[in-house]
Design a protein around this motif. Structure first.
Motif, short mmCIF file in Angstrom:
data_model
loop_
_atom_site.label_atom_id
_atom_site.label_comp_id
_atom_site.label_asym_id
_atom_site.label_seq_id
_atom_site.Cartn_x
_atom_site.Cartn_y
_atom_site.Cartn_z
N UNK A 1 46.91 -68.49 63.86
CA UNK A 1 45.77 -69.42 63.92
C UNK A 1 44.77 -68.99 64.98
N UNK A 2 45.27 -68.55 66.13
CA UNK A 2 44.39 -68.07 67.19
C UNK A 2 43.61 -66.84 66.73
N UNK A 3 44.28 -65.93 66.06
CA UNK A 3 43.62 -64.73 65.56
C UNK A 3 42.52 -65.07 64.57
N UNK A 4 42.80 -65.98 63.66
CA UNK A 4 41.78 -66.39 62.68
C UNK A 4 40.56 -66.98 63.39
N UNK A 5 40.80 -67.84 64.37
CA UNK A 5 39.69 -68.47 65.09
C UNK A 5 38.88 -67.43 65.86
N UNK A 6 39.54 -66.53 66.54
CA UNK A 6 38.86 -65.49 67.31
C UNK A 6 38.07 -64.57 66.38
N UNK A 7 38.66 -64.24 65.24
CA UNK A 7 37.98 -63.36 64.28
C UNK A 7 36.73 -64.03 63.71
N UNK A 8 36.81 -65.32 63.46
CA UNK A 8 35.64 -66.06 62.96
C UNK A 8 34.55 -66.08 64.03
N UNK A 9 34.95 -66.30 65.26
CA UNK A 9 33.99 -66.43 66.36
C UNK A 9 33.42 -65.09 66.80
N UNK B 1 34.37 -61.80 65.46
CA UNK B 1 34.46 -60.68 64.52
C UNK B 1 35.85 -60.05 64.56
N UNK B 2 36.26 -59.55 63.43
CA UNK B 2 37.61 -59.00 63.29
C UNK B 2 37.82 -57.74 64.12
N UNK B 3 36.75 -57.01 64.41
CA UNK B 3 36.90 -55.77 65.17
C UNK B 3 36.62 -55.96 66.66
N UNK C 1 37.38 -56.80 70.58
CA UNK C 1 38.55 -56.41 71.38
C UNK C 1 39.57 -57.53 71.47
N UNK C 2 39.12 -58.77 71.56
CA UNK C 2 40.06 -59.89 71.65
C UNK C 2 40.80 -60.08 70.33
N UNK C 3 40.11 -59.91 69.20
CA UNK C 3 40.78 -60.04 67.90
C UNK C 3 41.81 -58.92 67.72
N UNK C 4 41.48 -57.74 68.16
CA UNK C 4 42.43 -56.62 68.07
C UNK C 4 43.66 -56.91 68.92
N UNK C 5 43.44 -57.43 70.14
CA UNK C 5 44.57 -57.76 71.01
C UNK C 5 45.45 -58.83 70.37
N UNK C 6 44.84 -59.87 69.82
CA UNK C 6 45.61 -60.94 69.18
C UNK C 6 46.36 -60.39 67.96
N UNK C 7 45.72 -59.51 67.21
CA UNK C 7 46.36 -58.90 66.06
C UNK C 7 47.59 -58.09 66.48
N UNK C 8 47.47 -57.35 67.57
CA UNK C 8 48.60 -56.58 68.08
C UNK C 8 49.72 -57.50 68.55
#
Length: 59
Positions: free
Chosen positions: A15-23, A25-27, A29-36
Motif C-alpha cells: 500500500x505504501x509503495x502504491x501511494x508513493x508511486x502515485x505521488x 512516480x514509479x521510478x 528513488x523512494x518508490x524504488x526503495x519501497x519496491x526493494x
C-alpha cells in the motif's frame, strides 16, 4: 515472525509503495526503495512458507 505478521507487513508495504508511486512516480528513488523492501518481505515469505510447503508436498 509469525505468518500473519509477515503478511500484514507485506500488505502495508504494498500500500505504501502504491501511494508513493502515485505521488512521486514509479521510478522515484523512494518508490524504488519501497519496491526493494517489498521484494525482501516477499522473498522472506517465500523462503519461510512457500518452499517449506512445497517440500512437504514433494515428499
Amino acid at each position: 515472525m509469525i505468518k500473519q505478521e509477515l503478511i500484514a507487513l507485506i500488505e502495508k508495504k504494498r500500500a505504501e509503495l502504491i501511494q508513493v508511486a502515485i505521488t512521486n512516480g514509479l521510478s522515484s528513488s523512494v518508490a524504488i526503495r519501497y519496491s526493494q523492501e517489498l521484494d525482501h518481505l516477499l522473498n522472506e515469505y517465500n523462503r519461510t512458507y512457500i518452499k517449506k510447503t512445497h517440500q512437504l508436498v514433494s515428499q
